[in-house]
Design a protein around this motif. Sequence first.
Motif, PDB file in Angstrom:
ATOM      1  N   SER A   4       1.029   8.180  15.316  1.00 41.30           N
ATOM      2  CA  SER A   4       0.583   7.308  14.233  1.00 41.30           C
ATOM      3  C   SER A   4       0.210   5.947  14.802  1.00 41.30           C
ATOM      4  O   SER A   4       0.634   5.579  15.902  1.00 41.30           O
ATOM      5  CB  SER A   4       1.691   7.137  13.190  1.00 41.30           C
ATOM      6  N   PRO A   5      -0.584   5.168  14.084  1.00 42.40           N
ATOM      7  CA  PRO A   5      -0.810   3.782  14.496  1.00 42.40           C
ATOM      8  C   PRO A   5       0.532   3.047  14.619  1.00 42.40           C
ATOM      9  O   PRO A   5       1.412   3.182  13.769  1.00 42.40           O
ATOM     10  CB  PRO A   5      -1.650   3.208  13.351  1.00 42.40           C
ATOM     11  N   GLY A   6       0.680   2.300  15.700  1.00 44.19           N
ATOM     12  CA  GLY A   6       1.927   1.576  15.929  1.00 44.19           C
ATOM     13  C   GLY A   6       3.002   2.366  16.628  1.00 44.19           C
ATOM     14  O   GLY A   6       4.038   1.808  17.022  1.00 44.19           O
ATOM     15  N   SER A   7       2.798   3.685  16.805  1.00 40.78           N
ATOM     16  CA  SER A   7       3.802   4.519  17.451  1.00 40.78           C
ATOM     17  C   SER A   7       3.822   4.280  18.952  1.00 40.78           C
ATOM     18  O   SER A   7       2.829   3.868  19.559  1.00 40.78           O
ATOM     19  CB  SER A   7       3.521   5.996  17.170  1.00 40.78           C
ATOM     20  N   ALA A 141       3.532  -6.662  19.187  1.00 42.84           N
ATOM     21  CA  ALA A 141       4.518  -7.694  18.856  1.00 42.84           C
ATOM     22  C   ALA A 141       5.825  -7.070  18.378  1.00 42.84           C
ATOM     23  O   ALA A 141       5.821  -6.037  17.690  1.00 42.84           O
ATOM     24  CB  ALA A 141       3.975  -8.629  17.784  1.00 42.84           C
ATOM     25  N   PRO A 142       6.964  -7.679  18.703  1.00 44.30           N
ATOM     26  CA  PRO A 142       8.241  -7.194  18.181  1.00 44.30           C
ATOM     27  C   PRO A 142       8.315  -7.393  16.671  1.00 44.30           C
ATOM     28  O   PRO A 142       7.736  -8.331  16.116  1.00 44.30           O
ATOM     29  CB  PRO A 142       9.272  -8.070  18.901  1.00 44.30           C
ATOM     30  N   ALA A 143       9.036  -6.498  16.008  1.00 44.37           N
ATOM     31  CA  ALA A 143       9.241  -6.626  14.562  1.00 44.37           C
ATOM     32  C   ALA A 143      10.098  -7.852  14.270  1.00 44.37           C
ATOM     33  O   ALA A 143      10.963  -8.237  15.056  1.00 44.37           O
ATOM     34  CB  ALA A 143       9.913  -5.370  14.018  1.00 44.37           C
ATOM     35  N   ARG A 144       9.859  -8.471  13.140  1.00 45.90           N
ATOM     36  CA  ARG A 144      10.592  -9.678  12.749  1.00 45.90           C
ATOM     37  C   ARG A 144      11.860  -9.310  11.963  1.00 45.90           C
ATOM     38  O   ARG A 144      11.894  -8.299  11.263  1.00 45.90           O
ATOM     39  CB  ARG A 144       9.702 -10.570  11.882  1.00 45.90           C
ATOM     40  N   TYR A 175      12.182  -5.311  18.485  1.00 43.44           N
ATOM     41  CA  TYR A 175      11.647  -4.196  19.264  1.00 43.44           C
ATOM     42  C   TYR A 175      10.207  -3.915  18.837  1.00 43.44           C
ATOM     43  O   TYR A 175       9.817  -4.185  17.707  1.00 43.44           O
ATOM     44  CB  TYR A 175      12.490  -2.937  19.069  1.00 43.44           C
ATOM     45  N   VAL A 176       9.440  -3.341  19.749  1.00 40.46           N
ATOM     46  CA  VAL A 176       8.056  -2.972  19.469  1.00 40.46           C
ATOM     47  C   VAL A 176       7.983  -1.485  19.149  1.00 40.46           C
ATOM     48  O   VAL A 176       8.319  -0.643  19.993  1.00 40.46           O
ATOM     49  CB  VAL A 176       7.136  -3.288  20.662  1.00 40.46           C
ATOM     50  N   GLY A 177       7.606  -1.161  17.918  1.00 41.61           N
ATOM     51  CA  GLY A 177       7.313   0.214  17.547  1.00 41.61           C
ATOM     52  C   GLY A 177       8.497   1.133  17.336  1.00 41.61           C
ATOM     53  O   GLY A 177       8.312   2.328  17.086  1.00 41.61           O
TER      54      GLY A 177
END
Length: 214
Positions: A4-7, A141-144, A175-177
């Motif tokens: 998926s996108p972002g995976s 980018a890491p999640a906020r 973390y990213v993704g």
Amino acid sequence: TALSPGSLFTILGQTNSVGGEQTAGSGNLPTTLGGVMVSINGKPAPLLYVGPNQINGQVPYETATTGAIAQVIANGISAAQVPFVVSPVAPKLFIGQGNICIAQNEDGTLNSASNPVRAGHYVGAYLIGLGAVNPSVATGAPARPVPLSMPPGPVSASLGGRSLSPTYLGLIPGYVGVGEVDLLVPSDMTGGLLSFAVTVGNATSNTCQIAVGK
């Protein structure tokens, strides 16, 4: 069968164009690491790790949910183009030895047959493939932490054949993704190694096992 996108993704192969292992630092991921770039539909993908036999990265959120072409360029040398399927969501639980889910018990210890989560307590498992989230996160980018980013569609979980509503299913801040699914194990749940899966939108993940004790 799909990303998926972002995976996150892993590419396996061999090259003489890469020296030692390279791991991205904290913060936003680079699109070139150790002289290696991965293009997906012509757009550079953020990279977490590069080695002579493996590359880990993230599918850009901008990738169309139809089909995609990936290509590795290592120090100016291009590998063959690789087609793959892109779905809006494609949840994939992380698994360890014996098909045990990579999951943490309520006390932060790793879930295992010798260290089960107790019925009536929380457990959290880790996954990728959540697709577009709300609020959105930039590619690489890491999640906020505030506000938390979660998939907009319905989510559910199945443990030991019982349908449960997760207390949280979304990206992990910092973390990213990478996503996390948390749930409260019912107090009357039968103990043992129980099959676990999650559904995001209309896509169901792979199945792994969570150890539950009384």
